[in-house]
Design an enzyme around this catalytic site. Structure first.
Site, PDB file in Angstrom:
ATOM      1  N   LYS A  22       0.913  -1.268   0.056  1.00 23.98           N
ATOM      2  CA  LYS A  22      -0.017  -0.076   0.036  1.00 23.98           C
ATOM      3  C   LYS A  22       0.732   1.316   0.019  1.00 23.98           C
ATOM      4  O   LYS A  22       0.625   2.355  -1.046  1.00 23.98           O
ATOM      5  CB  LYS A  22      -0.812   0.060   1.043  1.00 23.98           C
ATOM      6  N   ASN A  23       1.850   1.184   0.951  1.00 23.71           N
ATOM      7  CA  ASN A  23       2.625   2.425   1.080  1.00 23.71           C
ATOM      8  C   ASN A  23       3.675   2.863   0.028  1.00 23.71           C
ATOM      9  O   ASN A  23       4.240   3.753  -0.150  1.00 23.71           O
ATOM     10  CB  ASN A  23       3.245   2.495   2.679  1.00 23.71           C
ATOM     11  N   ARG A  93      -4.993  10.617   4.515  1.00 26.29           N
ATOM     12  CA  ARG A  93      -3.761  11.594   4.426  1.00 26.29           C
ATOM     13  C   ARG A  93      -2.776  11.687   3.453  1.00 26.29           C
ATOM     14  O   ARG A  93      -2.125  12.608   2.977  1.00 26.29           O
ATOM     15  CB  ARG A  93      -3.085  11.582   5.975  1.00 26.29           C
ATOM     16  N   CYS A 117      -5.558  12.794  13.389  1.00 22.13           N
ATOM     17  CA  CYS A 117      -5.410  11.571  12.813  1.00 22.13           C
ATOM     18  C   CYS A 117      -5.704  10.527  14.305  1.00 22.13           C
ATOM     19  O   CYS A 117      -5.255  11.156  15.140  1.00 22.13           O
ATOM     20  CB  CYS A 117      -4.138  11.213  12.259  1.00 22.13           C
ATOM     21  N   ARG A 122       0.405  14.409  13.369  1.00 21.79           N
ATOM     22  CA  ARG A 122       0.812  14.002  11.957  1.00 21.79           C
ATOM     23  C   ARG A 122       0.764  15.320  11.122  1.00 21.79           C
ATOM     24  O   ARG A 122       0.021  15.448  10.190  1.00 21.79           O
ATOM     25  CB  ARG A 122      -0.044  12.865  11.292  1.00 21.79           C
ATOM     26  N   ASP A 307       4.353   0.243  12.107  1.00 23.64           N
ATOM     27  CA  ASP A 307       3.165  -0.268  11.557  1.00 23.64           C
ATOM     28  C   ASP A 307       3.086  -1.964  11.923  1.00 23.64           C
ATOM     29  O   ASP A 307       1.969  -2.290  11.705  1.00 23.64           O
ATOM     30  CB  ASP A 307       3.159  -0.354  10.283  1.00 23.64           C
ATOM     31  N   VAL A 329       7.472   6.373  17.236  1.00 23.44           N
ATOM     32  CA  VAL A 329       7.202   7.167  16.149  1.00 23.44           C
ATOM     33  C   VAL A 329       5.926   8.025  16.315  1.00 23.44           C
ATOM     34  O   VAL A 329       6.076   9.285  15.791  1.00 23.44           O
ATOM     35  CB  VAL A 329       7.186   6.342  14.744  1.00 23.44           C
ATOM     36  N   ARG A 399      -8.804  -0.601   4.096  1.00 22.88           N
ATOM     37  CA  ARG A 399      -8.004   0.252   3.583  1.00 22.88           C
ATOM     38  C   ARG A 399      -6.559  -0.164   3.507  1.00 22.88           C
ATOM     39  O   ARG A 399      -5.745   0.366   2.600  1.00 22.88           O
ATOM     40  CB  ARG A 399      -7.628   1.692   4.819  1.00 22.88           C
TER      41      ARG A 399
HETATM   42  N1  EPU Z   1       6.217  14.672  10.967  1.00 22.02           N
HETATM   43  C1  EPU Z   1       6.152  15.840  11.395  1.00 22.02           C
HETATM   44  N2  EPU Z   1       6.129  16.843  10.353  1.00 22.02           N
HETATM   45  C2  EPU Z   1       5.960  16.346   9.216  1.00 22.02           C
HETATM   46  C3  EPU Z   1       5.791  15.020   8.729  1.00 22.02           C
HETATM   47  C4  EPU Z   1       5.932  14.153   9.769  1.00 22.02           C
HETATM   48  O1  EPU Z   1       6.410  16.137  12.525  1.00 22.02           O
HETATM   49  O2  EPU Z   1       6.126  17.302   8.116  1.00 22.02           O
HETATM   50  C5  EPU Z   1       6.199  13.479  12.173  1.00 22.02           C
HETATM   51  C6  EPU Z   1       5.013  12.657  12.265  1.00 22.02           C
HETATM   52  O3  EPU Z   1       3.936  13.580  13.120  1.00 22.02           O
HETATM   53  C7  EPU Z   1       5.514  11.419  12.761  1.00 22.02           C
HETATM   54  C8  EPU Z   1       6.928  11.292  12.448  1.00 22.02           C
HETATM   55  O4  EPU Z   1       7.199  12.675  11.794  1.00 22.02           O
HETATM   56  O5  EPU Z   1       5.590  11.571  14.368  1.00 22.02           O
HETATM   57  C9  EPU Z   1       6.955  10.202  11.318  1.00 22.02           C
HETATM   58  O6  EPU Z   1       5.837  10.502  10.454  1.00 22.02           O
HETATM   59  P1  EPU Z   1       5.962  10.076   8.945  1.00 22.02           P
HETATM   60  O7  EPU Z   1       5.965  11.458   8.047  1.00 22.02           O
HETATM   61  O8  EPU Z   1       7.096   9.191   8.455  1.00 22.02           O
HETATM   62  O9  EPU Z   1       4.644   9.091   8.691  1.00 22.02           O
HETATM   63  P2  EPU Z   1       3.655   9.223   7.303  1.00 22.02           P
HETATM   64  O10 EPU Z   1       4.718   9.443   6.055  1.00 22.02           O
HETATM   65  O11 EPU Z   1       2.624  10.063   7.439  1.00 22.02           O
HETATM   66  C10 EPU Z   1       3.782   6.658   6.665  1.00 22.02           C
HETATM   67  C11 EPU Z   1       2.920   5.398   6.556  1.00 22.02           C
HETATM   68  C12 EPU Z   1       2.515   5.206   7.790  1.00 22.02           C
HETATM   69  C13 EPU Z   1       3.771   4.651   8.794  1.00 22.02           C
HETATM   70  C14 EPU Z   1       4.586   5.803   8.662  1.00 22.02           C
HETATM   71  C15 EPU Z   1       5.814   5.525   9.576  1.00 22.02           C
HETATM   72  C16 EPU Z   1       2.083   5.932   4.250  1.00 22.02           C
HETATM   73  C17 EPU Z   1       1.030   6.234   3.380  1.00 22.02           C
HETATM   74  N3  EPU Z   1       1.785   5.991   5.422  1.00 22.02           N
HETATM   75  O12 EPU Z   1       3.057   7.677   7.383  1.00 22.02           O
HETATM   76  O13 EPU Z   1       1.601   4.039   7.473  1.00 22.02           O
HETATM   77  O14 EPU Z   1       3.222   4.540   9.861  1.00 22.02           O
HETATM   78  O15 EPU Z   1       5.126   6.202   7.378  1.00 22.02           O
HETATM   79  O16 EPU Z   1       6.533   4.645   8.823  1.00 22.02           O
HETATM   80  O17 EPU Z   1       3.301   5.694   3.603  1.00 22.02           O
HETATM   81  C18 EPU Z   1      -0.092   2.447   7.872  1.00 22.02           C
HETATM   82  O18 EPU Z   1       0.117   1.949   6.829  1.00 22.02           O
HETATM   83  O19 EPU Z   1      -1.049   1.963   8.572  1.00 22.02           O
HETATM   84  C19 EPU Z   1       0.540   3.714   8.272  1.00 22.02           C
HETATM   85  C20 EPU Z   1       0.025   4.689   9.185  1.00 22.02           C
END
Ligand code: EPU
Length: 420
Positions: A22-23, A93, A117, A122, A307, A329, A399
């Site tokens: 998915k990701n 998101r 969220c 996030r 995850d 995280v 999802r």
């Molecule tokens: N963060 C910030 N500012 C930003 C971006 C992130 O403070 O601009 C913080 C977030 O709040 C969090 C940390 O950085 O505390 C890591 O967040 P990250 O941005 O890495 O997460 P994401 O990209 O929103 C993706 C996956 C998630 C997975 C995380 C961590 C996708 C679509 N989603 O989320 O997947 O948990 O990376 O590996 O790729 C899931 O599949 O169930 C899922 C939630």
């Protein structure tokens, strides 16, 4: 709204095939916006988030065609609107991933800001900071990011304050069409970032270092079409391995990439399961023994994935001994803990740590899913709970897990989907 009814107690046994990730699929669908040529994507998982992304692209005027094997043909040459509405972004998101590509290729975008969220605040500040450093003019108004890039985006040196997976993907996509060189320091090293990079490279992008913490992108004038197959889903793989471990079973997973699961496989081995693997398969056998609880600390790749945290919390609830699982995280990713207690688990929270003392058995109860991985953990717990567990609000599961009840049934689980 559907629910899953599970009658626990059956050790899982058999073989199943793992779906595409998915990701990786979500950003790669967004990457199709970087070219006016036809892009064909294979091994797309059949998931609700994929349908949402297709709807998002479709509303922009992008042409999409899906065949019966879930290969998607995308043509963004017909795009009319550079707009991602709140009604879709609020349900997923990852929609923010269209921002970088739209800005890079069309010089403008209007994308709803994702809201709160279930697992943490996030924010997307690092996505926006990075794009601003590349010359984009950004304004947040009425809940929308209004972005413009007069001329091309400019390559920049981006120092990411935190490791962000989607942030790294968004900025890497934007950089492919920027003028000059972009260097992303403290980049996410997740395999899904590398998969996106490989897809972009097959479209003519010039990227080095994906999979390390420094990604270098040399901007090119345009990208072209490609035919790309998505990598297997390591989190789906890990979830079914835990399903085998928790039930005392023996399961072989095919069409996967076990080398992407180092930290998870090490913990399953530490728990006493026998894990064997080949290039594209992995097998877990408990030998019918009850496994041992393990301590876990989540962190960005190659650390233990957040995850998989909820699934391991469920596993520890029925394993031998006491153990601590620490979530580093996301700040609020323990919604499953209270639901696991409804099934009879001995689990308590101390700050960002869940401490479990394994009980020999859980007992079935109605429970409610709150996010994707929390839902998966409740299904896993249901597989070992005596009697019936009803998992409600399973749209969260749909999802991210392709036909979960069919795959678990194939392994011998007693599980069915009913309208609730
Ligand atoms: N963060 C910030 N500012 C930003 C971006 C992130 O403070 O601009 C913080 C977030 O709040 C969090 C940390 O950085 O505390 C890591 O967040 P990250 O941005 O890495 O997460 P994401 O990209 O929103 C993706 C996956 C998630 C997975 C995380 C961590 C996708 C679509 N989603 O989320 O997947 O948990 O990376 O590996 O790729 C899931 O599949 O169930 C899922 C939630």
């Amino acid at each position: 709204m559907d629910k899953l009814i599970i009658t626990g107690g059956v050790p899982l046994n058999g073989e199943i095939r793992i779906s595409g990730a998915k990701n990786a699929a979500l950003p790669i669908l967004a990457a199709t916006l970087l070219t006016g040529d036809k892009v064909v994507i294979g091994n797309i998982p059949h998931l609700h988030d994929i349908t949402t992304t297709m709807e998002l692209l479709g509303r922009m005027g992008v042409e999409l065609m899906v065949d019966e094997r879930m290969r998607i043909e995308v043509n963004a040459g017909s795009i009319r609107e550079m707009f991602a509405p709140y009604e879709l972004v609020k349900t997923m998101r990852a929609s923010i991933l269209v921002l970088g590509p739209l800005l890079a290729r069309h010089g403008r975008a209007e994308v709803s800001l994702p809201g709160g969220c279930a697992i943490g605040s996030r924010p997307v500040n690092l996505h926006l900071q990075g794009l601003a450093a590349m010359g984009a003019e950004l304004r947040v108004e009425n809940g929308y990011v209004h972005a413009a890039a007069p001329g091309r985006l400019k390559g920049a040196r981006l120092n990411m304050d935190m490791v962000t997976v989607t942030g790294t993907k968004n900025l890497m996509m934007a950089a492919t069409l920027a003028e000059g060189r972009t260097v992303i320091h403290n980049a996410a090293r997740e395999p899904e970032v590398s998969d996106l990079a490989n897809c972009l490279i097959s479209m003519g992008a010039c990227i080095e270092g994906a999979g390390t913490d420094t990604i270098i992108v040399e901007g090119v004038k345009e990208l072209h079409g490609t035919d790309y197959s998505i990598l297997p889903d390591r989190i789906e793989t890990g979830t079914y391995l835990v399903a085998a471990a928790i039930t005392g079973g023996r399961v072989k997973l095919k069409s996967t990439r076990p080398e992407l699961l180092g930290a998870v496989l090490a913990k399953l081995t530490e728990a006493g399961a026998e894990v064997t693997q080949g290039e594209d398969w992995v097998m877990l056998d408990t030998g019918g023994r009850r496994i041992k609880a393990v301590d876990v600390h989540t962190s960005p790749y190659p650390g233990f994935p957040t995850d998989m945290q909820a699934q391991f919390t469920a596993m520890n609830c029925v394993s031998r001994g006491t153990a601590a699982i620490t979530e580093n995280v996301f700040e609020n990713r323990f919604m499953h803990v209270l639901e696991l207690r409804r099934l009879g688990a001995d689990v308590r929270l101390e700050g960002n740590t869940a401490i479990t003392t394994g009980v020999p058995r859980l007992t079935g109860a109605p429970v409610m899913a709150t996010d994707l991985r929390a839902s998966a953990s409740l299904v896993l717990a249901g597989l070992v709970a005596e009697g019936e567990t009803h998992v409600e609000r399973i749209y969260h599961i749909d999802r991210g897990y392709e036909t979960i009840e069919e795959k678990l049934s194939q392994l011998g689980a007693q599980i069915r989907r009913v309208p609730s």
